[in-house]
Write a protein that holds these residues in place. Structure first.
Motif, mmCIF file in Angstrom:
data_model
loop_
_atom_site.group_PDB
_atom_site.id
_atom_site.type_symbol
_atom_site.label_atom_id
_atom_site.label_comp_id
_atom_site.label_asym_id
_atom_site.label_seq_id
_atom_site.Cartn_x
_atom_site.Cartn_y
_atom_site.Cartn_z
ATOM 1 N N PHE A 288 56.753 48.396 43.660
ATOM 2 C CA PHE A 288 56.006 47.338 44.283
ATOM 3 C C PHE A 288 55.284 47.508 45.533
ATOM 4 C CE2 PHE A 288 55.177 42.943 45.952
ATOM 5 C CZ PHE A 288 54.584 42.254 44.902
ATOM 6 N N PHE B 67 52.112 49.016 45.025
ATOM 7 C CA PHE B 67 51.102 48.133 44.892
ATOM 8 C C PHE B 67 50.777 47.744 46.244
ATOM 9 C CE2 PHE B 67 50.579 43.400 44.882
ATOM 10 C CZ PHE B 67 49.203 43.345 44.409
ATOM 11 N N VAL B 68 51.719 47.352 47.134
ATOM 12 C CA VAL B 68 51.198 46.722 48.536
ATOM 13 C C VAL B 68 50.101 47.715 49.022
ATOM 14 C CG1 VAL B 68 51.857 45.933 50.579
ATOM 15 C CG2 VAL B 68 53.170 45.081 48.411
ATOM 16 N N GLU C 100 46.895 47.939 48.013
ATOM 17 C CA GLU C 100 45.975 47.012 48.278
ATOM 18 C C GLU C 100 45.599 46.871 49.889
ATOM 19 O OE1 GLU C 100 44.900 44.010 46.738
ATOM 20 O OE2 GLU C 100 45.544 45.432 45.051
ATOM 21 N N ILE D 13 40.005 43.658 41.829
ATOM 22 C CA ILE D 13 41.011 42.597 41.794
ATOM 23 C C ILE D 13 41.516 42.525 40.194
ATOM 24 C CG2 ILE D 13 40.962 40.165 41.496
ATOM 25 C CD1 ILE D 13 38.878 39.879 43.788
ATOM 26 N N VAL D 14 40.949 42.630 39.279
ATOM 27 C CA VAL D 14 41.145 42.785 37.714
ATOM 28 C C VAL D 14 42.322 43.774 37.766
ATOM 29 C CG1 VAL D 14 40.813 43.062 35.680
ATOM 30 C CG2 VAL D 14 39.176 41.985 36.976
ATOM 31 N N THR E 6 45.475 42.730 39.513
ATOM 32 C CA THR E 6 46.257 41.658 38.590
ATOM 33 C C THR E 6 47.086 42.529 37.634
ATOM 34 O OG1 THR E 6 44.431 40.496 39.198
ATOM 35 C CG2 THR E 6 45.951 39.659 37.520
ATOM 36 N N VAL F 72 49.940 43.876 38.795
ATOM 37 C CA VAL F 72 51.045 42.988 38.747
ATOM 38 C C VAL F 72 51.919 42.794 37.677
ATOM 39 C CG1 VAL F 72 52.068 40.732 40.036
ATOM 40 C CG2 VAL F 72 50.247 42.108 41.183
ATOM 41 N N ALA F 73 50.752 42.436 36.744
ATOM 42 C CA ALA F 73 51.491 42.135 35.497
ATOM 43 C C ALA F 73 52.386 43.245 34.809
ATOM 44 C CB ALA F 73 50.407 41.721 34.408
ATOM 45 N N ALA G 53 55.709 43.052 36.510
ATOM 46 C CA ALA G 53 56.353 41.940 36.128
ATOM 47 C C ALA G 53 57.184 42.609 34.732
ATOM 48 C CB ALA G 53 55.547 40.736 35.765
ATOM 49 N N TYR G 54 56.250 42.971 33.710
ATOM 50 C CA TYR G 54 56.623 43.645 32.497
ATOM 51 C C TYR G 54 58.010 44.475 32.608
ATOM 52 C CZ TYR G 54 52.912 41.238 30.123
ATOM 53 O OH TYR G 54 52.086 40.205 29.647
ATOM 54 N N TYR H 242 59.858 45.118 35.149
ATOM 55 C CA TYR H 242 60.956 44.593 35.862
ATOM 56 C C TYR H 242 61.597 43.611 34.877
ATOM 57 C CZ TYR H 242 64.078 41.659 38.923
ATOM 58 O OH TYR H 242 64.927 41.272 39.987
ATOM 59 N N ALA H 243 61.111 43.041 33.838
ATOM 60 C CA ALA H 243 61.809 42.130 32.929
ATOM 61 C C ALA H 243 62.360 43.115 31.843
ATOM 62 C CB ALA H 243 60.856 41.591 32.062
ATOM 63 N N LEU I 194 63.036 48.022 40.630
ATOM 64 C CA LEU I 194 61.728 48.387 41.110
ATOM 65 C C LEU I 194 61.667 49.784 41.876
ATOM 66 C CD1 LEU I 194 60.912 45.014 42.766
ATOM 67 C CD2 LEU I 194 59.798 45.994 40.727
#
Lengths: 491, 111
Positions: A130, A133-134, A137, A167-168, A171, A174-175, A178-179, A181-182, A187
């Protein structure tokens, strides 16, 4: 444990913040920028040496043990990329002084420049997905500002496309996080690697791996490069150099990291995807490079070809090809930085970026011409220059792993690179001068700068043996992720 | 509960993608913000929607909900907030300078 690892991020960050307060003092801005960039080179050299002697360095932020806190990991690959970035960054900074113009300098150009470096260094050094990711950005937002600063019509138009595509892809990033992490519940990259191996990388994890591949391919211009040629043509040459040399390489680094550390258990599935994407990228990039007659587009498609080539090295995943991918990545950052700087100088000298409107420049600027010729040989990979060693290793690794078609495509793409650059050399430097007058400009300073960078590229080619001892240390970690995991999770 | 959230996220993604593929720049910006809403909800859902106290230690509860995704979402929200603000201003500048917000007329090669 030492705080050395955070210095490459901290130095440009502090510089950028200080520069905000010095809006009108251009000389002071330049001075501080140069001091900071030189400091970064020194820190990076120390970092490389320390990792060479002591092995992988880790730094737990705030003293929290991994996997609970954010950890910074400096392995040889990250350190070499930090070093190359700082050298290329310094060269582009010096080139900016001459080329970017006061108007842009007054509007926080150097601040954004340093924020971009923060994002790039951070992406290389972080050990947390993550946090990656930051830092992506941080890098991207600085690049949005750099691509639009100046506000010409072309820039406004291309920035809206560049912004939308990023941006896409953010996004989707992040998705994907999320997957992931689930699926595995962590992380930290080293911990992720363990958990994914324990879970036995089945269907769900393969889907997540491909989602990450799509995200990073969008950033790196691997097959999903449709946004790149237009967007990278819009900003001024110095910014273009910064983007072409650094931004796509961060995406490539992320692909290398995820597919040599985290998703390594089902290479038959994931690496085949990368292989065919790499092949298609080299072919399409090659076609683009020979199709156009304006300098920015030829260069941008050359960037795309080299992205495909490095991805081919990642896909065959033998020790040789991974060494080659690292070597080629380092060479390519330097050479592409030099290419865009030389291109910028040629555009300034000719007063246009259309090759059809040029000719006979060799009589006015012989040094510039022969430097461009040497650069073309470097990019193709002619033996004494730096592009050779990486290409040989990648092709050899490709043949070892039985990817004959892709190896041939790789070699074929070299011919297209050669053709596109020699065409440019011929149209711009040979022939007769066009009817119109060339502008009178002072180019001595920037030519000396480019010569310095070219000398470095040649040194890297001649001293490939010395460089290789560092590169092979980076390759070791890529081949056996256990080394990385041990270094991070030791306590 | 996760199923309902998954459907909601799916709808947000669909609408977001539909808007991004439209012609007006303003609708595209709206599409991106719907897309980020979707992905934030996805992050919340994927970490599990088990009942538990809010992650504040004073509550003396038996179980708490996972605090990590909430921190991730908070980070992601401010980032997308910054980017969306930039995008809006960019769209405004593009409208002023280019005199259109139709993506079709932003094509071409001319300077």
């Amino acid at each position: 444990m030492s705080n050395l690892l955070v210095l490459p991020i901290l130095i440009p960050l502090c510089t950028a913040v200080v520069l905000i307060f010095l809006k009108e003092k251009l000389l002071l801005q330049r001075l501080i920028s140069v001091v900071s960039a030189v400091l970064n080179v020194i820190v990076a050299v120390i970092l490389v040496q320390r990792i060479h002697v002591e092995g992988i360095q880790t730094l737990q932020m705030g003293g929290w043990m991994p996997p609970y806190g954010i950890v910074f990991v400096g392995d040889m690959l990250a350190a070499l990329l930090v070093l190359t970035t700082s050298v290329v960054g310094l060269a582009i900074l010096l080139y900016s002084f001459r080329s970017i113009g006061e108007e842009r300098e007054r509007f926080y150009y150097y601040t954004f420049f340093h924020f971009l470096l923060v994002g790039v260094y951070g992406s290389f050094l972080t050990g947390d997905i993550f946090n990656l990711f930051v830092f992506f950005e941080v890098m991207l937002i600085a690049s949005y500002a750099l691509i639009s600063i100046g506000g010409t019509k072309l820039q406004l138009r291309e920035t809206s496309k560049y912004l939308l595509i990023n941006i896409v892809s953010s996004t989707l990033f992040v998705a994907a996080v999320a997957y992931l992490y689930a699926a595995v519940g962590t992380l930290n990259m080293a911990h992720l690697s363990q958990r994914v191996a324990d879970a036995g990388q089945d269907g769900v994890l393969n889907v997540i791996a491909v989602l990450f591949l799509i995200v990073f391919a969008l950033k790196a211009g691997l097959l999903l490069f449709f946004w790149l040629p237009g967007s990278y043509s819009a900003p001024p040459p110095a910014v273009r150099a910064l983007f072409g040399a650094l931004l796509t390489k961060v995406g490539l680094y992320a692909i290398i990291r995820t597919f040599t550390l985290i998703f390594v258990n089902d290479p038959g599935f994931t690496h085949t995807w990368i292989a065919w994407m790499a092949g298609a990228t080299m072919i399409l990039g090659g076609l683009g490079a020979v199709a156009y007659n304006d300098i920015p587009r030829i260069f941008n498609y050359n960037v795309i070809i080299s992205v495909g080539f490095v991805a081919f090295g990642i896909a065959s995943a033998t020790p040789d090809s991974l060494d080659g991918a690292v070597f080629y990545l380092l060479h390519d950052m330097l050479a592409k930085g030099l290419m865009f700087i030389l291109g910028g100088i040629i555009i300034t000298a000719a007063g246009t970026d259309q090759l059809k409107a040029m000719g006979g420049l060799i009589k006015r600027y012989p040094l510039l011409g022969w430097m461009f010729f040497a650069l073309a040989l470097t990019l193709v990979g002619i033996p004494p220059f730096s592009g050779f060693a990486g290409k040989v290793l990648i092709i050899r690794g490709g043949l070892e792993s039985g990817m004959l078609t892709l190896s041939l495509i790789g070699l074929g793409s070299s011919f297209l690179v050669l053709y596109s650059l020699i065409k440019m050399f011929r149209l711009a430097f040979w022939g007769n001068e066009p009817e119109r007058e060339y502008p009178k400009v002072h180019l001595r300073g920037v030519t000396v700068l480019a010569a310095g960078l070219l000398a470095l590229v040649i040194c890297m080619g001649v001293g490939a043996e010395q460089v290789y001892s560092y590169v092979s240390q980076a390759g070791e970690v890529l081949v056996s992720p256990a080394l990385y995991i041990e270094a991070v999770m030791k306590e | 509960m996760e199923l309902i959230m998954a459907v909601a996220v799916g709808i947000l993604f669909t609408v977001g993608v539909y808007l991004i593929l439209s012609k007006s720049l303003l609708r595209i910006v709206l599409g991106t913000s719907l897309l980020t809403h979707g992905v934030h909800l996805l992050l919340l859902t994927m970490a599990g929607l088990k009942t538990g106290a809010a992650p504040v230690l004073g509550g003396q509860a038996e179980a708490y909900v996972d605090p990590l995704p909430q921190a991730l979402i908070l980070t992601s929200i401010v980032i997308s907030f910054g980017v969306t603000a930039f995008f809006f201003v960019l769209a405004y500048r593009a409208y002023q300078t280019l005199g259109t917000d139709e993506m079709d007329s932003l094509k071409g090669e001319e300077q």
